[in-house]
Design a protein around this motif. Sequence first.
Motif, PDB file in Angstrom:
ATOM      1  N   HIS A  68      -3.771 -43.775  22.031  1.00 31.12           N
ATOM      2  CA  HIS A  68      -2.470 -44.363  22.349  1.00 31.12           C
ATOM      3  C   HIS A  68      -1.553 -43.287  22.920  1.00 31.12           C
ATOM      4  O   HIS A  68      -1.925 -42.114  22.965  1.00 31.12           O
ATOM      5  CB  HIS A  68      -1.858 -45.093  21.149  1.00 31.12           C
ATOM      6  CG  HIS A  68      -1.565 -44.244  19.943  1.00 31.12           C
ATOM      7  ND1 HIS A  68      -2.500 -43.450  19.314  1.00 31.12           N
ATOM      8  CD2 HIS A  68      -0.413 -44.078  19.232  1.00 31.12           C
ATOM      9  CE1 HIS A  68      -1.958 -42.842  18.280  1.00 31.12           C
ATOM     10  NE2 HIS A  68      -0.677 -43.200  18.210  1.00 31.12           N
TER      11      HIS A  68
ATOM     12  N   ASP B  39       2.317 -37.122  19.825  1.00 32.84           N
ATOM     13  CA  ASP B  39       1.442 -36.202  19.074  1.00 32.84           C
ATOM     14  C   ASP B  39      -0.006 -36.285  19.585  1.00 32.84           C
ATOM     15  O   ASP B  39      -0.809 -35.401  19.308  1.00 32.84           O
ATOM     16  CB  ASP B  39       1.508 -36.445  17.550  1.00 32.84           C
ATOM     17  CG  ASP B  39       1.305 -37.887  17.149  1.00 32.84           C
ATOM     18  OD1 ASP B  39       1.656 -38.793  17.928  1.00 32.84           O
ATOM     19  OD2 ASP B  39       0.790 -38.123  16.035  1.00 32.84           O
ATOM     20  N   HIS B  40      -0.323 -37.326  20.352  1.00 31.56           N
ATOM     21  CA  HIS B  40      -1.668 -37.480  20.915  1.00 31.56           C
ATOM     22  C   HIS B  40      -1.690 -37.201  22.421  1.00 31.56           C
ATOM     23  O   HIS B  40      -2.657 -36.669  22.941  1.00 31.56           O
ATOM     24  CB  HIS B  40      -2.187 -38.900  20.646  1.00 31.56           C
ATOM     25  CG  HIS B  40      -2.239 -39.235  19.195  1.00 31.56           C
ATOM     26  ND1 HIS B  40      -3.406 -39.297  18.470  1.00 31.56           N
ATOM     27  CD2 HIS B  40      -1.231 -39.492  18.303  1.00 31.56           C
ATOM     28  CE1 HIS B  40      -3.138 -39.572  17.206  1.00 31.56           C
ATOM     29  NE2 HIS B  40      -1.813 -39.704  17.074  1.00 31.56           N
TER      30      HIS B  40
ATOM     31  N   ASP C  80      -4.512 -43.751  15.228  1.00 28.31           N
ATOM     32  CA  ASP C  80      -3.541 -43.996  14.150  1.00 28.31           C
ATOM     33  C   ASP C  80      -3.641 -45.428  13.619  1.00 28.31           C
ATOM     34  O   ASP C  80      -2.756 -45.872  12.899  1.00 28.31           O
ATOM     35  CB  ASP C  80      -2.102 -43.751  14.648  1.00 28.31           C
ATOM     36  CG  ASP C  80      -1.784 -42.276  14.796  1.00 28.31           C
ATOM     37  OD1 ASP C  80      -2.649 -41.438  14.467  1.00 28.31           O
ATOM     38  OD2 ASP C  80      -0.671 -41.959  15.247  1.00 28.31           O
TER      39      ASP C  80
ATOM     40  N   HIS D 116      -5.317 -38.395  12.095  1.00 24.78           N
ATOM     41  CA  HIS D 116      -4.714 -37.492  11.109  1.00 24.78           C
ATOM     42  C   HIS D 116      -5.435 -37.708   9.774  1.00 24.78           C
ATOM     43  O   HIS D 116      -6.129 -38.699   9.598  1.00 24.78           O
ATOM     44  CB  HIS D 116      -3.221 -37.805  10.894  1.00 24.78           C
ATOM     45  CG  HIS D 116      -2.426 -37.963  12.159  1.00 24.78           C
ATOM     46  ND1 HIS D 116      -1.842 -36.920  12.832  1.00 24.78           N
ATOM     47  CD2 HIS D 116      -2.122 -39.073  12.891  1.00 24.78           C
ATOM     48  CE1 HIS D 116      -1.192 -37.366  13.908  1.00 24.78           C
ATOM     49  NE2 HIS D 116      -1.360 -38.682  13.971  1.00 24.78           N
TER      50      HIS D 116
HETATM   51 ZN   LIG Z   1      -0.420 -39.837  15.454  1.00 23.83          ZN
END
Ligand SMILES: [Zn+2]
Length: 332
Positions: A80, A84-85, A200, A243
Motif C-alpha cells: 500500500h 512507512d512502506h 499492514d 511490522h
Molecule cells: Zn505500515
Amino acid sequence: MAYLDGGIPPVEEVRPGIWSIPVPMHGPLRYVYVYALVLDDGALLLDAGPGDDAAFSALEAGLATAGLSFDAIRGVLFTHGHLDHYGLAQRVKEASGAWTAMHEAEAIELDVRAYRDFGASLEGTLREFGVGDEERTAMMDVWSRTFASSRGFPPPDRFVGDGRRFDVAGGTLVAVLTPGHAPGHLCFVHEEAGVVFTGDHVLSLTTPNVGISPGSSGSPLADYMTALERVVPYGDLLGLPGHEDPMPVGPRALELLDHHEERLAEAASAIGDGHLTVRSVAERMTWTSPWSAYGPFDWMMAMREAYAHLIVLEARGTLTREHGHPHTWAHR
Ligand SMILES: [Zn+2]
Ligand SMILES: [Zn+2]
C-alpha cells in the motif's frame, strides 16, 4: 520474539530465496519489513521503507547480507501507499532502475490534491462528529502538519490488479486485494513457499488502523472485515507482515474479526448509555492509553475508528443516524 525491548530483528532468509529485511522507522512500530524475493535474474522487493537516510542505509546493508545489491532489483511491489512502506520508492528506483507497482486505488495516498480536498471536507466531518471549536482547530492543525504536507510522491510506474501473478524463485506470487487499512491494500500469496505477505492488513500484535481516509469507500471497516475473511482460507500459511512478527495468517485474521465484533458491541453499548455522537462514543471506547493521555492526533484517529464501527452498525440495522448538527446516533 516481539523485540519489545527496543531492538530490531535480524535480516533473515525466512524461506529459500525469501529474505526479510527490517528497516527502522519512527513511531511505536519501530521497524517495517522489506522483503526480497530472488528471481532467476535478480530480485523483487516487497515494499521499500520510509523515505529517510537511516532506512535507505538499513535496506542497502540488508540487501548485502542477502547477497544482493540495488543493481539486482528488477521491480518493487507495494502492499500500500503509506509512507512507512512507500517513502523510499523513488530512491530505490533511482538506485536500481527497477519498476515500481501498486494497486491503482493507492495512488490517492500520494496525491497532494486528494489530501487537500479531504482536508477541506474534514472540518465539516469533525463538526458532524460533535467536536468542539477548540479541539477541532487543534485537529485541523495536526492534519495539515502531519498528513497533508507529507504527500506529493511520484506515482508508481505500474498498477497491479487483484489476482495478478508474478514468477519468483520456487513458484508464483499472487496479488490479493485486501482494502480497509488502505483502499487498495494488497497481500501477496506464495503458496509454494507457504507464506502470505500481509503488509499492514494482518499484524501479529496490534490491530491495524481502519477509518475514513482519502479514497476509502463508504464503509472502510466493512471492507476490512470482508478482506480479513479473504485471507482466513490461507490457514496456517505463515503470515509475513509489514511490522511486528510472522504468524499463522488464518487464525490471526479470525482473531481480528472477533476483535472488531467486540468493538462493535462496545460502540453499540456506548450509544445505549447515552453517548450519542462519534466524539462521545470514541471517548467512551477502550484504547491502548486513557483518552486524557491522548492529544489531537490520537483523538482524531480514535474518532475515525469509532465512526467506522458506527457505519457498520448502521448498515446492519442496529443503529440509526440523525443528520443534525452534530450527527446523533440511536438504537433502532
Ligand atoms: Zn505500515
Ligand atoms: Zn499502513
